[in-house]
Every structure is written in structure tokens, then in C-alpha cells.
Design a protein around this motif. Structure first.
Motif, PDB file in Angstrom:
ATOM      1  N   GLN A  77     -33.940 -40.570   9.358  1.00  0.00           N
ATOM      2  CA  GLN A  77     -33.320 -39.402   8.422  1.00  0.00           C
ATOM      3  C   GLN A  77     -33.378 -39.707   7.035  1.00  0.00           C
ATOM      4  O   GLN A  77     -33.744 -38.978   6.182  1.00  0.00           O
ATOM      5  N   SER A  78     -33.089 -41.107   6.745  1.00  0.00           N
ATOM      6  CA  SER A  78     -33.340 -41.514   5.363  1.00  0.00           C
ATOM      7  C   SER A  78     -34.609 -41.331   4.809  1.00  0.00           C
ATOM      8  O   SER A  78     -35.007 -41.087   3.354  1.00  0.00           O
ATOM      9  N   LEU A  79     -35.982 -41.299   5.765  1.00  0.00           N
ATOM     10  CA  LEU A  79     -37.117 -41.232   5.291  1.00  0.00           C
ATOM     11  C   LEU A  79     -37.668 -39.741   5.416  1.00  0.00           C
ATOM     12  O   LEU A  79     -38.760 -39.198   5.202  1.00  0.00           O
ATOM     13  N   GLY A  80     -36.971 -38.864   6.022  1.00  0.00           N
ATOM     14  CA  GLY A  80     -37.193 -37.603   6.294  1.00  0.00           C
ATOM     15  C   GLY A  80     -38.181 -37.246   7.388  1.00  0.00           C
ATOM     16  O   GLY A  80     -38.982 -36.318   6.895  1.00  0.00           O
ATOM     17  N   VAL A  81     -38.276 -38.215   8.354  1.00  0.00           N
ATOM     18  CA  VAL A  81     -39.174 -38.071   9.491  1.00  0.00           C
ATOM     19  C   VAL A  81     -38.297 -37.750  10.624  1.00  0.00           C
ATOM     20  O   VAL A  81     -37.121 -37.979  10.804  1.00  0.00           O
ATOM     21  N   GLU A  82     -39.152 -37.532  11.706  1.00  0.00           N
ATOM     22  CA  GLU A  82     -38.499 -37.308  13.125  1.00  0.00           C
ATOM     23  C   GLU A  82     -38.170 -38.238  13.830  1.00  0.00           C
ATOM     24  O   GLU A  82     -38.788 -39.646  13.822  1.00  0.00           O
ATOM     25  N   SER A  83     -36.783 -38.375  14.543  1.00  0.00           N
ATOM     26  CA  SER A  83     -36.407 -39.520  14.902  1.00  0.00           C
ATOM     27  C   SER A  83     -37.214 -40.103  16.270  1.00  0.00           C
ATOM     28  O   SER A  83     -37.860 -38.994  16.807  1.00  0.00           O
ATOM     29  N   PRO A  84     -37.477 -41.339  16.445  1.00  0.00           N
ATOM     30  CA  PRO A  84     -38.306 -41.886  17.543  1.00  0.00           C
ATOM     31  C   PRO A  84     -37.395 -41.696  18.957  1.00  0.00           C
ATOM     32  O   PRO A  84     -37.931 -41.868  19.887  1.00  0.00           O
ATOM     33  N   ILE A  85     -36.079 -41.198  18.687  1.00  0.00           N
ATOM     34  CA  ILE A  85     -35.215 -41.236  19.899  1.00  0.00           C
ATOM     35  C   ILE A  85     -35.215 -39.893  20.449  1.00  0.00           C
ATOM     36  O   ILE A  85     -35.404 -38.987  19.911  1.00  0.00           O
ATOM     37  N   HIS A  86     -35.356 -39.920  21.735  1.00  0.00           N
ATOM     38  CA  HIS A  86     -35.336 -38.169  22.396  1.00  0.00           C
ATOM     39  C   HIS A  86     -34.136 -37.443  21.999  1.00  0.00           C
ATOM     40  O   HIS A  86     -33.064 -37.897  21.567  1.00  0.00           O
ATOM     41  N   ASP A  87     -34.504 -36.128  21.939  1.00  0.00           N
ATOM     42  CA  ASP A  87     -33.515 -35.336  21.306  1.00  0.00           C
ATOM     43  C   ASP A  87     -32.381 -34.966  22.180  1.00  0.00           C
ATOM     44  O   ASP A  87     -31.334 -34.925  21.641  1.00  0.00           O
ATOM     45  N   THR A  88     -32.577 -35.162  23.231  1.00  0.00           N
ATOM     46  CA  THR A  88     -31.085 -35.063  24.309  1.00  0.00           C
ATOM     47  C   THR A  88     -31.193 -36.068  25.059  1.00  0.00           C
ATOM     48  O   THR A  88     -32.187 -36.762  25.626  1.00  0.00           O
ATOM     49  N   ILE A  89     -30.061 -36.267  25.633  1.00  0.00           N
ATOM     50  CA  ILE A  89     -29.415 -37.433  26.666  1.00  0.00           C
ATOM     51  C   ILE A  89     -30.449 -37.414  28.142  1.00  0.00           C
ATOM     52  O   ILE A  89     -30.887 -38.066  28.431  1.00  0.00           O
ATOM     53  N   ASP A  90     -30.475 -35.920  28.244  1.00  0.00           N
ATOM     54  CA  ASP A  90     -31.256 -35.703  29.563  1.00  0.00           C
ATOM     55  C   ASP A  90     -32.726 -35.966  29.489  1.00  0.00           C
ATOM     56  O   ASP A  90     -33.386 -36.418  30.479  1.00  0.00           O
ATOM     57  N   ASP A  91     -33.619 -35.858  28.289  1.00  0.00           N
ATOM     58  CA  ASP A  91     -34.661 -36.259  27.953  1.00  0.00           C
ATOM     59  C   ASP A  91     -35.059 -37.866  28.161  1.00  0.00           C
ATOM     60  O   ASP A  91     -36.036 -38.249  28.580  1.00  0.00           O
ATOM     61  N   ALA A  92     -33.835 -38.630  27.804  1.00  0.00           N
ATOM     62  CA  ALA A  92     -33.813 -39.924  27.887  1.00  0.00           C
ATOM     63  C   ALA A  92     -33.516 -40.424  29.461  1.00  0.00           C
ATOM     64  O   ALA A  92     -34.397 -41.340  30.136  1.00  0.00           O
ATOM     65  N   HIS A  93     -32.992 -39.458  30.293  1.00  0.00           N
ATOM     66  CA  HIS A  93     -32.786 -39.707  31.643  1.00  0.00           C
ATOM     67  C   HIS A  93     -34.107 -39.543  32.357  1.00  0.00           C
ATOM     68  O   HIS A  93     -34.602 -40.432  33.222  1.00  0.00           O
ATOM     69  N   ASN A  94     -34.704 -38.538  32.056  1.00  0.00           N
ATOM     70  CA  ASN A  94     -35.943 -38.125  32.741  1.00  0.00           C
ATOM     71  C   ASN A  94     -37.063 -39.126  32.512  1.00  0.00           C
ATOM     72  O   ASN A  94     -37.775 -39.388  33.091  1.00  0.00           O
ATOM     73  N   CYS A  95     -37.114 -39.602  31.189  1.00  0.00           N
ATOM     74  CA  CYS A  95     -38.077 -40.691  30.699  1.00  0.00           C
ATOM     75  C   CYS A  95     -37.801 -41.628  31.827  1.00  0.00           C
ATOM     76  O   CYS A  95     -38.674 -42.525  32.208  1.00  0.00           O
ATOM     77  N   TYR A  96     -36.651 -42.391  31.829  1.00  0.00           N
ATOM     78  CA  TYR A  96     -36.162 -43.461  32.571  1.00  0.00           C
ATOM     79  C   TYR A  96     -36.642 -43.270  33.976  1.00  0.00           C
ATOM     80  O   TYR A  96     -37.098 -44.065  34.400  1.00  0.00           O
ATOM     81  N   ASN A  97     -36.178 -42.312  34.611  1.00  0.00           N
ATOM     82  CA  ASN A  97     -36.225 -42.023  35.951  1.00  0.00           C
ATOM     83  C   ASN A  97     -37.587 -41.795  36.411  1.00  0.00           C
ATOM     84  O   ASN A  97     -38.287 -42.429  37.571  1.00  0.00           O
ATOM     85  N   GLY A  98     -38.487 -41.226  35.403  1.00  0.00           N
ATOM     86  CA  GLY A  98     -39.886 -41.063  35.812  1.00  0.00           C
ATOM     87  C   GLY A  98     -40.629 -42.341  35.671  1.00  0.00           C
ATOM     88  O   GLY A  98     -41.559 -42.516  36.472  1.00  0.00           O
ATOM     89  N   SER A  99     -40.529 -43.036  34.634  1.00  0.00           N
ATOM     90  CA  SER A  99     -41.022 -43.992  34.591  1.00  0.00           C
ATOM     91  C   SER A  99     -40.753 -45.354  35.601  1.00  0.00           C
ATOM     92  O   SER A  99     -41.773 -45.797  36.209  1.00  0.00           O
ATOM     93  N   ALA A 100     -39.483 -45.046  36.021  1.00  0.00           N
ATOM     94  CA  ALA A 100     -39.107 -46.039  37.267  1.00  0.00           C
ATOM     95  C   ALA A 100     -39.709 -45.602  38.521  1.00  0.00           C
ATOM     96  O   ALA A 100     -40.289 -46.547  39.167  1.00  0.00           O
ATOM     97  N   ARG A 101     -39.866 -44.425  38.838  1.00  0.00           N
ATOM     98  CA  ARG A 101     -40.541 -43.845  39.921  1.00  0.00           C
ATOM     99  C   ARG A 101     -42.218 -44.259  39.950  1.00  0.00           C
ATOM    100  O   ARG A 101     -42.588 -44.709  40.758  1.00  0.00           O
ATOM    101  N   TYR A 102     -42.818 -44.067  38.740  1.00  0.00           N
ATOM    102  CA  TYR A 102     -44.190 -44.401  38.594  1.00  0.00           C
ATOM    103  C   TYR A 102     -44.483 -46.009  38.842  1.00  0.00           C
ATOM    104  O   TYR A 102     -45.159 -46.290  39.795  1.00  0.00           O
ATOM    105  N   MET A 103     -43.507 -46.668  38.270  1.00  0.00           N
ATOM    106  CA  MET A 103     -43.973 -48.139  38.643  1.00  0.00           C
ATOM    107  C   MET A 103     -43.400 -48.487  40.032  1.00  0.00           C
ATOM    108  O   MET A 103     -43.820 -49.596  40.395  1.00  0.00           O
ATOM    109  N   LEU A 104     -42.495 -48.084  40.391  1.00  0.00           N
ATOM    110  CA  LEU A 104     -42.082 -48.465  41.985  1.00  0.00           C
ATOM    111  C   LEU A 104     -43.292 -47.988  42.907  1.00  0.00           C
ATOM    112  O   LEU A 104     -43.367 -48.727  43.837  1.00  0.00           O
TER     113      LEU A 104
END
Length: 240
Positions: free
Chosen positions: A166-193
Motif C-alpha cells: 500500500q505504501s508503494l501504491g502497488v497491488e498486495s501480494p496477498i490473496h484478495d479474499t480468505i477463500d482464495d487463500a483456502h483454495n490455493c492451500y487446498n489445491g496445492s495440497a491435493r496436487y502434491m498429495l
């Protein structure tokens, strides 16, 4: 065994190396004479706003300090390799994580054997580039016949990462919603499993999320019983 690279390498130097690695990724003609063989540590949507201008090359003293950091990590890896104890490299914020990934994957190439992963890197699933980076690294490892180990967490440093962006006026590297973070975690876990159920490699799943725990247990219970012989550890922690 968990290892923080910040204990074997100066934070200042990790930041310098990360800046140089980011600049190299964006500028193919930019060469790093000290760089050793590693695996992909960026994707196209990785955050690069930490490095706004071309960094100066490492000084001779900084290069020597980097060699010492490699030597310290090698000592840990060699002892762990002899004892058959996996090493899990801890994660930090995005300003220094590229250098940590660089050292982690360098050590993975050096110490992981065709049928076992002794080195585990850590992926923070709340980062928008987490899934892409993990897949790119895994594919590069597969081409080399190199088994890789990953620890998945949802992440830390959320406030500081967003505040800096925010201080640099750029997009945050963090997912916009908690559901996006959940989907990333669960999808990555399924892939590696799925990956480690049919080939070498390893995965550690660290989560306090009940839905993730439930999905992981279901996946193991529907045909991945052989998973335990192909990975060193799975950690599932829950809170009430």
C-alpha cells in the motif's frame, strides 16, 4: 528439523541477494557470477516491487559472506543426510524469501536423492503466486529426476506485506479474499498429495483449518494409503 536461513545468513545479505535475483529474472541479460544451480523461485505474478532499480553487484566481502552461509547450510544438510533426518527450511517475508528459496533449492539439488527428499522448502498459500511457484519448481525438479519436499502453510506477515504494498501504491501480494487463500492451500495440497502418491517427494501439511483437515483425510482415505511410504511427514494441527 526446522532451520531458519536467517540464522546462517545475514538478513541484510538475504535482502541484497533477493533484489539481485528479482532483477535477473526481469532482465535476462543481467548475470550473477556467484549464482549456483537452483530451481525456479519466481512466477510471472510474483511480487517484484521490492526492487525498483538495478541493484549494485555483491561486493567481494558480501560474496564471501554468501559462501559462508552456503557452507553453514551444507554442514546442517550433511549431518541431516547422514542421520536420515529431513530439514525443513522456514519461511520469511517476500523481501528476503527469494534468497531463501534460492539456497533451499540449491541444497535440494545437492542433497536430495532419486528416491527421497531430505530438504523441504516452505510455501505460504496466502500469496497469490504460491501455487504457480510450487508447480514451476516441481516441474523443473521432475525434469531433473529430483524429488522435492514442500511444507504448506497459509502464511504469516499479512499485515506487513499489505502495508508495504500500500505504501508503494502497488497491488498486495496477498490473496484478495480468505477463500482464495483456502483454495490455493487446498489445491496445492491435493496436487502434491497426488504427486507423492505415485512418485518420490514429500509433503508436510501444517494447518489449523478444519475444512482442509477434512479434505486431506478424505484424500488419504480414498486411495492414497501408500502415501506414508513416500513422504517423511504430514502435520495436521487443529484448534477448537
Amino acid at each position: 528439523m526446522a532451520v531458519k536461513v536467517t540464522a546462517v545468513c545475514l538478513v541484510y545479505l538475504l535482502r541484497r541477494v533477493s533484489d539481485l535475483l528479482r532483477w535477473e529474472y526481469k532482465n535476462s541479460s543481467f548475470k550473477l557470477p556467484w549464482k549456483q544451480q537452483t530451481l525456479p523461485i519466481f512466477s510471472e505474478n510474483s511480487p517484484f516491487y521490492h526492487t525498483l532499480q538495478q541493484p549494485t553487484p555483491l561486493t567481494a566481502e558480501e560474496e564471501q559472506d554468501l559462501k559462508l552461509a552456503h557452507k553453514r547450510l551444507m554442514s546442517i544438510c550433511e549431518k541431516s543426510f547422514e542421520s536420515n533426518v529431513p530439514v525443513v527450511i522456514d519461511v520469511e517475508d517476500t523481501s528476503i524469501q527469494p534468497a531463501i528459496d534460492y539456497m533451499t533449492y540449491w541444497a535440494s539439488i545437492k542433497y536430495n536423492e532419486p528416491q527421497r527428499a531430505i530438504l523441504y522448502g516452505t510455501i505460504q498459500a496466502y500469496l497469490k503466486d504460491a501455487g504457480d511457484r510450487m508447480a514451476l519448481t516441481k516441474k523443473a525438479g521432475d525434469k531433473m529426476g529430483l524429488p522435492l519436499g514442500f511444507k504448506f502453510v497459509r502464511g504469516d506477515y499479512m499485515s506487513s506485506e499489505r502495508k508495504l504494498a500500500q505504501s508503494l501504491g502497488v497491488e498486495s501480494p496477498i490473496h484478495d479474499t480468505i477463500d482464495d487463500a483456502h483454495n490455493c492451500y487446498n489445491g496445492s495440497a491435493r496436487y502434491m498429495l497426488d504427486q507423492v502418491s505415485s512418485g518420490p517427494g514429500g509433503i508436510i501439511l501444517a494447518t489449523h483449518n478444519l475444512d482442509s483437515e477434512h479434505g486431506i483425510m478424505l484424500r488419504i482415505g480414498t486411495g492414497l494409503e501408500k502415501l506414508s511410504s513416500r513422504t517423511y511427514a504430514m502435520k495436521v494441527a487443529s484448534r477448537p
